[in-house]
Scaffold this active site. Sequence first.
Site, PDB file in Angstrom:
ATOM      1  N   ARG A  15      -1.759  -3.400  -1.998  1.00 26.92           N
ATOM      2  CA  ARG A  15      -1.741  -4.453  -0.983  1.00 26.92           C
ATOM      3  C   ARG A  15      -3.156  -4.987  -0.766  1.00 26.92           C
ATOM      4  O   ARG A  15      -4.000  -4.292  -0.204  1.00 26.92           O
ATOM      5  CB  ARG A  15      -1.158  -3.934   0.331  1.00 26.92           C
TER       6      ARG A  15
ATOM      7  N   ASP B 105      -2.692   1.580  12.593  1.00 24.57           N
ATOM      8  CA  ASP B 105      -3.514   0.755  11.722  1.00 24.57           C
ATOM      9  C   ASP B 105      -3.811  -0.549  12.442  1.00 24.57           C
ATOM     10  O   ASP B 105      -3.554  -0.681  13.641  1.00 24.57           O
ATOM     11  CB  ASP B 105      -2.841   0.534  10.367  1.00 24.57           C
TER      12      ASP B 105
END
EC number: 2.3.3.9
Length: 530
Positions: free
Chosen positions: A169, A453
Site C-alpha cells: 500500500r 494508525d
Amino acid sequence: MSAATPAEPAVVQGPPVERQEEVLTDGALAFVAALHRRFTGRRDELLAQRAVRRAEIARTGRLDFLPGTARIREDPSWRVAPAPAALEDRRVEITGPADDRRMTVNALNSGARVWLADFEDASAPTWQNVLGGQLNLIDAYARRIDFTTPEGKSYALRPAEELATVVMRPRGWHLDERHLTVDGRPVPGALVDFGLYFFHNARRLLELGKGPYFYLPKTESHLEARLWNDVFVFAQDWTGLPHGTVRATVLIETITAAYEMEEILHELRDHASGLNAGRWDYLFSIVKNFRDGGERFVLPDRNAVTMTAPFMRAYTELLVRTCHKRGAHAIGGMAAFIPSRKDPEVNEVALEKVRADKDREAADGFDGSWVAHPDLVPVARASFDAVLGARPHQKDRLREDVHVTADQLIAVDSLKARPTSEGLRNAVQVGIRYIESWLRGHGAVAVFHLMEDAATAEISRSQIWQWVHAGVVLDTGEKVTAELVRRLAAAELAAADEGRWQEAHDLLLKVALDEDYAEFLTLPAYELLE
C-alpha cells in the site's frame, strides 16, 4: 527548461540512510522522475477537484450516484480481469508497516494469505522508514531477511509456499515526499512508494510466481482510479512487462468513492482484483465531508459505530454486491485488537467480538478480511473456512437481494447511540498518544489493546472538531467546548513521560479546534517529522 531536463533523474534531498544506494539507483530515480513528470500535474488537478466536490456537498448536504456514468453501472457485460493464482484465495489478510523488519518476517510467516505491506496509515513517513520499507521487501523476496530479538529469539522466513502474498500500500495522493524532488518539486509520496517498489521488484515477483500487487488508499473518485490505471500502464510499458501484470485492490474508505464503486472497478478492470471496506477512514471521510451538515451528521463515539449500523450495513452490502457482480474480491474490515499477555479475560471478551465480526462478514458474502495481529489469523480463518470450505472465495454469491439507495449510505441519524464523555476523553487520548508515537517514527501503535494508525487518529480529531462546532451535549449534560477539550488534553499531557508529547498535544489541538479544518492531520504533522 532545457531540452536535457526531462532525462534528469529525481534528486535525493534526504539525509543518508544505510544501504540507500540499493534502492536509489540511477534507474529507479529515472523511473520515479518519469512518473512524476507524466502524472503529478493530473494529480494536482484531481486534488483541486476534491475541494470543488467538498464545496458542493457543503452546499447541498447530500451525495448521489453519478448520472453521467449510469451506462457503466447498467451494462451487465463487463468484468474485471480474472484474479492471478496468488490472489485467488484471500480469506485472511494481515496488515502492518513494511518499515518494521520484525513485522516483515512475522507477517510473511503469519499464516495469512496476504500481507498488506503498508507505507501509508500504519507507517510514519520518515526518510528512514520510506527507504527501510523498500529494503525490507527487497530482502524478503531475496530471502535474506531475518530478525533476532534483544533476548536472543530468532525469526526467519518459512518455506516460500507458506509465506503470505504481499500487497503493498503506497501513500495517498495528497502526501508529497520532500526528500525526493524533480524539477524543484517534491514527488508525490504515492509515486515514490509505487515507483521504487515496482522498479526493483516487479520482475522478481513474477519469477516467484506472484506479481506487483497494490492496495490503493483514500481514493475519492473513479477519475483518481483512472489515474492509477494510467500509472500502471506506463510502468508496465517502461519495464516491458505485459499489460495486466499489476493488480490493485481499492480501499473504499471515502464516502464519495462509495458512490462510485462500479466506476472505480471499471476504470481499473484490466488491473483490478477487489475492493476493501475500511471503517475508520470511511467514518473520517463522512465527518470531513459533512462536518457542517448539522445534527443529522453527528457521529457518536467511534467505538459505538460498528459495521452493523444501518448506514455501514448499506456500505458493506453494496460493496459485496458490486464486487461479485463484476467478478472482483470483496475484502472486509479490520480486527484491530492486540491480545494481552497478562489479562486472559480481556482477550476472551475481545476475541469473541472479533469472531462475531468475522462470522458476519463471511455470512454477508465477503471473500476475506483483515487482522492486525498474527494471533487473530486463526480466528478469522475459522470464520471464513466455515463458509468457504475448500473454495477460494464466494464470488458466485451475487447478492442480488441488495438494493442500496443514495440516502441510505449517509443515514448517520439512523444511529441510536449518542456522544459520551468517555468517548470524548478517548478521542483526546488516542489522538495525542498516536501523534506522539508517529512523530517518533512509529505509525502502528497499540493503545488500549487496539492497533491504532493514522486513520483512527483522523476520526478521533475529526469527531472532536465536529462535536465542538455542533455544540454537542454529552451524556453527562456537559457541552463540548474548546475549553473542555483543552482541559482533557492538558490532563493527558501532564501524565506523559519523556517523548514528543508537547508537540503532539499542540498538534492535536490545532487540527481538532482550528476554525479551518485541516484536510489531513498528517500534512501538518509531516512538517514536524525529523
